[in-house]
Design a protein around this motif. Structure first.
Motif, PDB file in Angstrom:
ATOM      1  N   ALA A 271       0.914  -1.250   0.086  1.00 28.52           N
ATOM      2  CA  ALA A 271       0.038  -0.097   0.059  1.00 28.52           C
ATOM      3  C   ALA A 271       1.027   1.246   0.092  1.00 28.52           C
ATOM      4  CB  ALA A 271      -1.088  -0.133   1.171  1.00 28.52           C
ATOM      5  N   HIS A 272       0.743   1.889  -0.988  1.00 24.28           N
ATOM      6  CA  HIS A 272       1.622   3.273  -1.127  1.00 24.28           C
ATOM      7  C   HIS A 272       0.920   4.359  -0.478  1.00 24.28           C
ATOM      8  CE1 HIS A 272       4.747   5.686  -2.817  1.00 24.28           C
ATOM      9  NE2 HIS A 272       3.864   6.605  -3.066  1.00 24.28           N
ATOM     10  N   LEU A 273      -0.574   4.377  -0.491  1.00 26.84           N
ATOM     11  CA  LEU A 273      -1.150   5.629   0.219  1.00 26.84           C
ATOM     12  C   LEU A 273      -1.596   4.951   1.280  1.00 26.84           C
ATOM     13  CD1 LEU A 273      -2.711   7.200  -2.880  1.00 26.84           C
ATOM     14  CD2 LEU A 273      -0.575   8.045  -1.463  1.00 26.84           C
ATOM     15  N   PRO A 274      -1.801   5.768   2.680  1.00 28.67           N
ATOM     16  CA  PRO A 274      -2.723   5.308   3.790  1.00 28.67           C
ATOM     17  C   PRO A 274      -3.993   4.738   3.389  1.00 28.67           C
ATOM     18  CG  PRO A 274      -1.421   7.084   4.145  1.00 28.67           C
ATOM     19  CD  PRO A 274      -1.405   6.815   2.819  1.00 28.67           C
ATOM     20  N   ARG A 275      -4.702   5.316   2.527  1.00 26.76           N
ATOM     21  CA  ARG A 275      -6.224   5.180   2.213  1.00 26.76           C
ATOM     22  C   ARG A 275      -6.456   3.767   1.740  1.00 26.76           C
ATOM     23  NH1 ARG A 275      -5.614   9.090  -1.550  1.00 26.76           N
ATOM     24  NH2 ARG A 275      -6.001   8.224  -3.706  1.00 26.76           N
ATOM     25  N   TYR A 276      -5.233   3.123   1.464  1.00 24.33           N
ATOM     26  CA  TYR A 276      -5.601   1.610   0.879  1.00 24.33           C
ATOM     27  C   TYR A 276      -5.007   0.824   1.954  1.00 24.33           C
ATOM     28  CZ  TYR A 276      -6.430   4.069  -3.384  1.00 24.33           C
ATOM     29  OH  TYR A 276      -6.822   4.836  -4.215  1.00 24.33           O
ATOM     30  N   ALA A 277      -4.301   0.936   2.979  1.00 25.98           N
ATOM     31  CA  ALA A 277      -3.717   0.119   3.943  1.00 25.98           C
ATOM     32  C   ALA A 277      -4.773  -0.223   4.968  1.00 25.98           C
ATOM     33  CB  ALA A 277      -2.589   0.923   4.877  1.00 25.98           C
ATOM     34  N   ASP A 278      -5.484  -1.249   4.363  1.00 21.27           N
ATOM     35  CA  ASP A 278      -6.729  -1.566   5.284  1.00 21.27           C
ATOM     36  C   ASP A 278      -6.321  -3.020   6.052  1.00 21.27           C
ATOM     37  OD1 ASP A 278      -9.228  -2.385   6.407  1.00 21.27           O
ATOM     38  OD2 ASP A 278     -10.168  -2.448   4.520  1.00 21.27           O
ATOM     39  N   PRO A 279      -6.395  -2.853   7.329  1.00 17.64           N
ATOM     40  CA  PRO A 279      -5.923  -4.110   8.136  1.00 17.64           C
ATOM     41  C   PRO A 279      -7.000  -5.230   7.639  1.00 17.64           C
ATOM     42  CG  PRO A 279      -5.747  -2.025   9.443  1.00 17.64           C
ATOM     43  CD  PRO A 279      -6.687  -1.777   8.368  1.00 17.64           C
ATOM     44  N   ALA A 280      -8.114  -5.061   7.324  1.00 21.36           N
ATOM     45  CA  ALA A 280      -9.050  -6.082   7.049  1.00 21.36           C
ATOM     46  C   ALA A 280      -8.675  -6.984   6.222  1.00 21.36           C
ATOM     47  CB  ALA A 280     -10.443  -5.501   6.652  1.00 21.36           C
ATOM     48  N   VAL A 281      -7.857  -6.461   4.968  1.00 18.80           N
ATOM     49  CA  VAL A 281      -7.254  -7.057   3.875  1.00 18.80           C
ATOM     50  C   VAL A 281      -6.577  -8.248   4.388  1.00 18.80           C
ATOM     51  CG1 VAL A 281      -5.891  -7.160   2.073  1.00 18.80           C
ATOM     52  CG2 VAL A 281      -7.383  -5.023   2.269  1.00 18.80           C
ATOM     53  N   PHE A 292       2.057 -19.339   6.600  1.00 20.62           N
ATOM     54  CA  PHE A 292       2.854 -18.352   5.819  1.00 20.62           C
ATOM     55  C   PHE A 292       2.792 -16.942   6.671  1.00 20.62           C
ATOM     56  CE2 PHE A 292      -1.823 -18.139   4.439  1.00 20.62           C
ATOM     57  CZ  PHE A 292      -1.925 -16.844   4.242  1.00 20.62           C
ATOM     58  N   ARG A 293       4.131 -16.433   5.987  1.00 16.29           N
ATOM     59  CA  ARG A 293       4.343 -15.132   6.758  1.00 16.29           C
ATOM     60  C   ARG A 293       3.656 -13.772   5.903  1.00 16.29           C
ATOM     61  NH1 ARG A 293       9.368 -15.333   9.668  1.00 16.29           N
ATOM     62  NH2 ARG A 293       9.002 -13.261  10.263  1.00 16.29           N
ATOM     63  N   VAL A 294       3.205 -12.921   6.608  1.00 20.22           N
ATOM     64  CA  VAL A 294       2.601 -11.837   6.045  1.00 20.22           C
ATOM     65  C   VAL A 294       3.412 -10.730   6.140  1.00 20.22           C
ATOM     66  CG1 VAL A 294       0.444 -10.588   5.640  1.00 20.22           C
ATOM     67  CG2 VAL A 294       0.517 -12.970   6.298  1.00 20.22           C
ATOM     68  N   LEU A 295       3.530  -9.650   5.200  1.00 19.88           N
ATOM     69  CA  LEU A 295       4.266  -8.528   5.201  1.00 19.88           C
ATOM     70  C   LEU A 295       3.264  -7.469   4.606  1.00 19.88           C
ATOM     71  CD1 LEU A 295       6.851 -10.447   4.931  1.00 19.88           C
ATOM     72  CD2 LEU A 295       8.163  -8.654   4.372  1.00 19.88           C
ATOM     73  N   ALA A 296       3.398  -6.482   5.446  1.00 15.52           N
ATOM     74  CA  ALA A 296       2.258  -5.062   5.095  1.00 15.52           C
ATOM     75  C   ALA A 296       3.591  -4.233   4.474  1.00 15.52           C
ATOM     76  CB  ALA A 296       1.830  -4.546   6.282  1.00 15.52           C
ATOM     77  N   GLY A 297       3.556  -4.050   3.176  1.00 13.03           N
ATOM     78  CA  GLY A 297       4.919  -3.114   2.587  1.00 13.03           C
ATOM     79  C   GLY A 297       4.098  -1.941   1.958  1.00 13.03           C
ATOM     80  N   GLY A 298       5.052  -1.058   1.987  1.00 15.11           N
ATOM     81  CA  GLY A 298       4.946   0.298   1.703  1.00 15.11           C
ATOM     82  C   GLY A 298       4.728   1.133   2.647  1.00 15.11           C
ATOM     83  N   PRO A 299       4.925   2.480   2.419  1.00 14.24           N
ATOM     84  CA  PRO A 299       4.772   3.576   3.185  1.00 14.24           C
ATOM     85  C   PRO A 299       3.303   3.861   3.667  1.00 14.24           C
ATOM     86  CG  PRO A 299       5.114   4.423   1.014  1.00 14.24           C
ATOM     87  CD  PRO A 299       5.191   3.042   0.925  1.00 14.24           C
ATOM     88  N   GLY A 300       2.316   3.402   3.155  1.00 19.36           N
ATOM     89  CA  GLY A 300       0.957   3.584   3.614  1.00 19.36           C
ATOM     90  C   GLY A 300       0.561   2.858   4.691  1.00 19.36           C
ATOM     91  N   TRP A 301       1.328   1.781   5.082  1.00 21.26           N
ATOM     92  CA  TRP A 301       1.053   1.159   6.465  1.00 21.26           C
ATOM     93  C   TRP A 301       1.634   1.942   7.565  1.00 21.26           C
ATOM     94  CZ3 TRP A 301      -2.425  -2.418   6.417  1.00 21.26           C
ATOM     95  CH2 TRP A 301      -2.756  -3.503   5.298  1.00 21.26           C
ATOM     96  N   ARG A 302       0.939   2.382   8.421  1.00 18.49           N
ATOM     97  CA  ARG A 302       1.584   3.408   9.587  1.00 18.49           C
ATOM     98  C   ARG A 302       1.543   2.380  10.445  1.00 18.49           C
ATOM     99  NH1 ARG A 302      -2.541   6.767   7.849  1.00 18.49           N
ATOM    100  NH2 ARG A 302      -3.822   5.991   9.342  1.00 18.49           N
TER     101      ARG A 302
END
Length: 330
Positions: A271-281, A292-302
């Motif tokens: 997620a590049h933008l915060p509005r797309y960084a939805d924890p529900a995903v 499996f491992r999960v990585l929240a990648g990108g500056p959108g994830w605060r």
């Protein structure tokens, strides 16, 4: 001033040496095509094209000898670069460089020189020379020069260093200069296509991966900016990691289906933008027999919005390290 190794002139004062006028091709500061290309941050092929199409070549036309650029020749090329940085076409920049008055050491137009055509230059704060060369190429819409420079940078410094030190500063400058009306979109589109094409060429096909199960890369639903996934995929492939890049704006249902079908070792949700960084995903990812491992990648994830057990990786370099550690050294 120290004379570079590729200067061919005899040092003044040595037997048989003579001091030529500064504009003469025999001047001790004459440079080869390769040296001028390094100095300006362009491909040697670009200099040859400018010579062939616009007459912006070296003044030494002696048959049977390596052609050398005198200071006045280099000054003209620097003026052309200045015009290209302002958004002029190659033909406009060449006409400006040929008609403008420049000194032997000019890097900008003198007060008596007409202003370069085109829009204002890209602002590259603290960027290296390769980034400057890439900026000139994309502003001039010179796709061949941009791809050649990117390929050379990746070969010399690697994917991640090229992304951080060359591509990212130019991307930021192009974005900052792009107007709300959409003017300048052609520059950003060309740059992104050159980056994608270059990284696709340098990424090997991994036939004997180090990981037994693949790694899935995907943008969060709605996130269409997938460019950072390309250096990540290329770098992991170069490290022998099997990767499946599912691209931009992947619906949750499609991501869930891909996880069930491939039984991955790791999943990167970008997620590049915060509005797309939805924890529900991330919460929607299915539980499989093989974890499996999960990585929240990108500056959108605060910090604070990444649900457990996902890890946070803000850029391709951090994500590549985390993925390799997770799937190759569990």
């Amino acid at each position: 001033m120290t004379t570079p190794p590729d200067h061919a002139a005899t040092p003044p004062g040595e037997e048989g040496g003579s001091v030529a006028a500064e504009g003469d091709p025999e001047h001790p500061l004459t440079l080869s095509v390769a040296a001028v290309a390094r100095r300006l941050g362009v491909a040697p092929a670009t200099l040859r094209t400018w010579d062939r199409r616009y007459g912006l070549g070296p003044g030494d036309h002696t048959t049977g000898r390596h052609r050398k650029y005198a200071p006045r020749d280099v000054a003209r090329l620097e003026l052309m670069q200045q015009a290209l940085l302002r958004g002029a076409s190659s033909a406009e920049a060449a006409e400006y460089a040929l008609t403008a008055t420049a000194t032997a050491t000019a890097t900008v137009a003198s007060p008596a020189t007409p202003s370069p055509p085109g829009r204002r230059a890209l602002r590259l704060r603290g960027a290296n020379r390769l980034a400057g060369g890439l900026a000139r190429a994309v502003v001039g819409l010179d796709q061949a020069a941009a791809q050649t420079l990117l390929a050379d940078a990746v070969e010399a410094d690697g994917v991640l260093t090229t992304w951080t030190g060359v591509i990212s500063p130019v991307l930021a400058a192009v974005t900052a200069r792009r107007e709300p009306s959409g003017a300048g979109a052609e520059v950003s589109h060309l740059l992104e296509e050159c980056v994608r094409a270059t990284l696709a060429r340098v990424a090997p096909i991994v036939t004997e991966p180090r990981n037994h199960r693949p790694v899935l890369l995907a943008c969060a639903p709605g996130e269409r900016y997938d460019l950072p996934l390309h250096p990540l995929a290329a770098e992991l492939a170069r490290r022998g990691v099997d990767v499946r890049n599912l691209g931009p704006a992947l619906p949750v249902t499609a991501l869930v289906a891909a996880v069930r079908r491939t039984a991955p070792a790791a999943v990167v949700v970008w997620a590049h933008l915060p509005r797309y960084a939805d924890p529900a995903v991330i919460a929607a990812l299915p539980r499989t027999r093989q974890q499996f491992r999960v990585l929240a990648g990108g500056p959108g994830w605060r910090r604070g919005v990444v649900p457990h057990p996902a890890e946070r990786a803000t850029d391709p370099a951090a994500a590549a390290t985390a993925v390799e550690r997770a799937v190759c050294h569990p």
